[in-house]
Design an enzyme around this catalytic site. Structure first.
Site, PDB file in Angstrom:
ATOM      1  N   TYR A 166       1.071  -1.337   0.070  1.00  0.00           N
ATOM      2  CA  TYR A 166      -0.104  -0.139  -0.025  1.00  0.00           C
ATOM      3  C   TYR A 166       0.960   1.456  -0.039  1.00  0.00           C
ATOM      4  O   TYR A 166       1.024   1.518  -1.023  1.00  0.00           O
ATOM      5  CB  TYR A 166      -0.978  -0.383   1.020  1.00  0.00           C
ATOM      6  N   LYS A 170       1.228   3.999  -2.688  1.00  0.00           N
ATOM      7  CA  LYS A 170       0.669   5.162  -2.174  1.00  0.00           C
ATOM      8  C   LYS A 170       1.703   6.424  -3.115  1.00  0.00           C
ATOM      9  O   LYS A 170       1.559   7.596  -3.180  1.00  0.00           O
ATOM     10  CB  LYS A 170       0.266   5.516  -1.484  1.00  0.00           C
TER      11      LYS A 170
HETATM   12  P1  NAI Z   1     -13.767   2.707   1.628  1.00  0.00           P
HETATM   13  O1  NAI Z   1     -13.354   1.735   1.611  1.00  0.00           O
HETATM   14  O2  NAI Z   1     -14.225   3.306   2.055  1.00  0.00           O
HETATM   15  O3  NAI Z   1     -13.901   3.010   0.188  1.00  0.00           O
HETATM   16  C1  NAI Z   1     -13.045   2.897  -1.159  1.00  0.00           C
HETATM   17  C2  NAI Z   1     -13.793   2.118  -1.915  1.00  0.00           C
HETATM   18  O4  NAI Z   1     -13.901   2.445  -2.880  1.00  0.00           O
HETATM   19  C3  NAI Z   1     -14.959   0.959  -1.750  1.00  0.00           C
HETATM   20  O5  NAI Z   1     -16.454   1.451  -2.348  1.00  0.00           O
HETATM   21  C4  NAI Z   1     -14.201   0.100  -2.327  1.00  0.00           C
HETATM   22  O6  NAI Z   1     -15.935  -1.072  -2.958  1.00  0.00           O
HETATM   23  C5  NAI Z   1     -13.927   1.127  -3.903  1.00  0.00           C
HETATM   24  N1  NAI Z   1     -13.468   0.481  -5.015  1.00  0.00           N
HETATM   25  C6  NAI Z   1     -12.001  -0.705  -4.278  1.00  0.00           C
HETATM   26  N2  NAI Z   1     -11.684  -1.204  -5.237  1.00  0.00           N
HETATM   27  C7  NAI Z   1     -12.307  -0.390  -6.369  1.00  0.00           C
HETATM   28  C8  NAI Z   1     -11.914  -1.359  -7.919  1.00  0.00           C
HETATM   29  N3  NAI Z   1     -10.878  -1.748  -8.611  1.00  0.00           N
HETATM   30  N4  NAI Z   1     -12.954   0.183  -9.004  1.00  0.00           N
HETATM   31  C9  NAI Z   1     -13.706   0.810  -8.171  1.00  0.00           C
HETATM   32  N5  NAI Z   1     -14.126   1.125  -6.941  1.00  0.00           N
HETATM   33  C10 NAI Z   1     -12.985   0.263  -5.636  1.00  0.00           C
HETATM   34  O7  NAI Z   1     -12.314   3.005   2.638  1.00  0.00           O
HETATM   35  P2  NAI Z   1     -12.088   4.715   1.725  1.00  0.00           P
HETATM   36  O8  NAI Z   1     -11.437   5.111   3.548  1.00  0.00           O
HETATM   37  O9  NAI Z   1     -12.664   6.280   2.159  1.00  0.00           O
HETATM   38  O10 NAI Z   1     -10.532   5.021   1.072  1.00  0.00           O
HETATM   39  C11 NAI Z   1     -11.087   6.268   0.353  1.00  0.00           C
HETATM   40  C12 NAI Z   1      -9.798   6.374  -0.355  1.00  0.00           C
HETATM   41  O11 NAI Z   1      -8.142   7.111   0.478  1.00  0.00           O
HETATM   42  C13 NAI Z   1      -8.483   5.944  -0.692  1.00  0.00           C
HETATM   43  O12 NAI Z   1      -7.377   5.102  -1.821  1.00  0.00           O
HETATM   44  C14 NAI Z   1      -7.289   4.928   0.677  1.00  0.00           C
HETATM   45  O13 NAI Z   1      -6.530   4.108   0.068  1.00  0.00           O
HETATM   46  C15 NAI Z   1      -7.193   6.745   0.648  1.00  0.00           C
HETATM   47  N6  NAI Z   1      -6.881   6.918   1.946  1.00  0.00           N
HETATM   48  C16 NAI Z   1      -7.411   5.935   3.705  1.00  0.00           C
HETATM   49  C17 NAI Z   1      -7.716   7.238   4.562  1.00  0.00           C
HETATM   50  C18 NAI Z   1      -8.910   6.847   5.740  1.00  0.00           C
HETATM   51  O14 NAI Z   1      -8.104   7.507   7.157  1.00  0.00           O
HETATM   52  N7  NAI Z   1      -9.825   6.120   5.579  1.00  0.00           N
HETATM   53  C19 NAI Z   1      -6.180   7.402   4.603  1.00  0.00           C
HETATM   54  C20 NAI Z   1      -4.869   7.384   3.695  1.00  0.00           C
HETATM   55  C21 NAI Z   1      -5.670   7.372   2.815  1.00  0.00           C
END
Ligand code: NAI
Length: 301
Positions: A166, A170
Site C-alpha cells: 500500500y 501510494k
Molecule cells: P472505503 O473502503 O470506504 O472506500 C473505498 C471504495 O473504493 C469502496 O467503496 C470500494 O468498493 C471502492 N473500490 C475498491 N476497489 C475498487 C476498484 N478496483 N474499482 C472501483 N472501486 C473500487 O475506504 P476509504 O477510507 O473511504 O478510502 C478512500 C481512499 O482514501 C482510498 O484510496 C484509501 O487508500 C485512501 N486513504 C484513506 C484513509 C483513511 O483514513 N480512511 C487514509 C489514507 C488514505
C-alpha cells in the site's frame, strides 16, 4: 470569501460508493456538479463486486436534487478506466474533475507479502490512477481545463508497519503527480494530492476507537473540494487533512555538501566523514522539477 461552485462542471469520483468517495460525490453534487459515481462494490480486500454501492449513492444525490450516474467498472483495468471516462462523456459531455479515490487494503508484514497481495493493491491504487487518469487527462487537455486529485496516505509518506504494498503504491502516486503537474500546466489541468485520515471500513481496525468516532470523512471533503475548484491555481500540492487540521507535505532537499571540485571522485571515507552534513535537513529547498536540482551543482559544472 469567493464561493466554491461547481455548476456546469462534470466530476468523476472513483470508489464513491462508500467512505470518503461518497462524501466527495455528495458535496460536489450539492454544489452543482454532475457526478459519475464509480464503485466496483467489492470487499475491503478487493474481492467480488456489487452494483448496489454506486447505485445507492446516485439515489442519495438525486434525492438531494442533484445529478449523477453510476458506473461499476474496475479502475484497475485500462478498459475499466476508459469506460468510466466514457460514462461521464456520454452522460454529461466532458470531464472537468477526477478524484482518484478507489482503494483496498491487503496488509501483511513484508516477508509474508505474496505477489498476489502486492499486485492487487498496486493494481487498484497505482495502476488504477493510470487507467482512469489517462483518458480523463486527454479530455481535460482538449477542453483546456481540469482538476485531478490523487489520494495518497501517511503510510506511504511516513511509513506504517505491515503496509509495504500500500505504501509503495501510494508513493507512486506522488511521482505520477509530479509529472502530471508539469504536463498539465499549459492546459490548465491541475493535479493535487490529498492525505486523508478518516473513519471508514479501511480504518476501522487501524484507528483507535476514540479517534474513529471523531474522524468523520466530512472533515476531508472541504480540502478536496477546494482543490477541485476553479479557484485552486496550485498543482503538485500534497495536503494532509483530518478533523479540521490541514497542512502541506513535500519532498524537500537539504543543503548538502560539496566534496572535491567535480573532477576528483570522492572516497567512501569522505562520505563517512561528511555524513552528518549530507543527511542534514537544515534550511531545506523545494525543487519544482528535476532540472532545478542542477542549480545546486553550480561550482561543479
Ligand atoms: P472505503 O473502503 O470506504 O472506500 C473505498 C471504495 O473504493 C469502496 O467503496 C470500494 O468498493 C471502492 N473500490 C475498491 N476497489 C475498487 C476498484 N478496483 N474499482 C472501483 N472501486 C473500487 O475506504 P476509504 O477510507 O473511504 O478510502 C478512500 C481512499 O482514501 C482510498 O484510496 C484509501 O487508500 C485512501 N486513504 C484513506 C484513509 C483513511 O483514513 N480512511 C487514509 C489514507 C488514505
Amino acid at each position: 470569501m469567493s464561493k466554491i461552485d461547481f455548476t456546469g462542471r462534470v466530476a468523476i469520483v472513483t470508489g464513491a460508493g462508500a467512505g470518503l468517495g461518497r462524501q466527495y460525490a455528495l458535496e460536489l453534487a450539492k454544489r452543482g456538479a454532475k457526478v459519475v459515481v464509480n464503485d466496483l462494490g467489492g470487499t475491503r480486500d478487493g474481492v467480488g463486486h456489487d452494483d448496489a454501492a454506486a447505485n445507492k449513492v446516485v439515489e442519495e444525490i438525486k434525492a438531494l436534487g442533484g445529478e449523477a450516474v453510476p458506473n461499476h467498472d474496475n479502475v484497475a483495468t485500462v478498459k475499466g478506466g476508459e469506460n468510466i471516462v466514457k460514462t461521464a462523456i456520454d452522460a454529461f459531455g466532458k470531464v472537468d474533475i477526477l478524484i482518484n479515490n478507489a482503494g483496498i487494503l491487503r496488509d501483511k508484514s513484508f516477508t509474508k507479502m505474496e505477489e498476489e497481495n502486492w499486485e492487487s493493491v498496486m493494481g487498484v491504487h497505482l495502476k488504477g490512477a493510470y487507467c482512469v487518469t489517462r483518458p480523463a487527462f486527454e479530455n481535460m487537455r482538449a477542453n483546456g481545463y481540469g482538476r485531478i486529485i490523487m489520494t495518497t496516505s501517511g503510510a506511504g509518506l511516513f511509513g506504517n508497519f505491515g503496509q509495504s504494498n500500500y505504501a509503495a503504491a501510494k508513493m507512486g502516486l506522488i511521482g505520477l503527480t509530479n509529472v502530471l503537474k508539469l504536463e498539465g500546466e499549459k492546459y490548465n489541468v491541475k493535479t493535487n494530492v490529498i492525505v486523508p485520515v478518516a473513519a471508514s471500513r479501511l480504518t476501522e481496525d487501524v484507528l483507535p476507537p476514540e479517534f474513529f468516532e471523531k474522524m468523520k470523512p466530512d472533515f476531508i471533503a472541504p480540502a478536496v473540494l477546494y482543490m477541485c475548484s476553479e479557484q485552486c491555481q496550485d498543482s503538485g500540492m500534497i495536503i494532509n487533512a483530518t478533523l479540521g487540521y490541514f497542512s502541506r507535505s513535500a519532498v524537500m532537499t537539504g543543503p548538502g555538501v560539496i566534496i572535491g571540485d567535480g573532477t576528483k571522485i570522492p572516497s567512501p571515507e569522505e562520505i563517512l566523514e561528511n555524513w552528518d552534513k549530507i543527511k542534514s535537513l537544515e534550511n531545506p529547498k523545494y525543487f519544482n522539477q528535476l532540472p532545478e536540482m542542477f542549480g545546486v551543482l553550480g561550482p561543479l559544472l
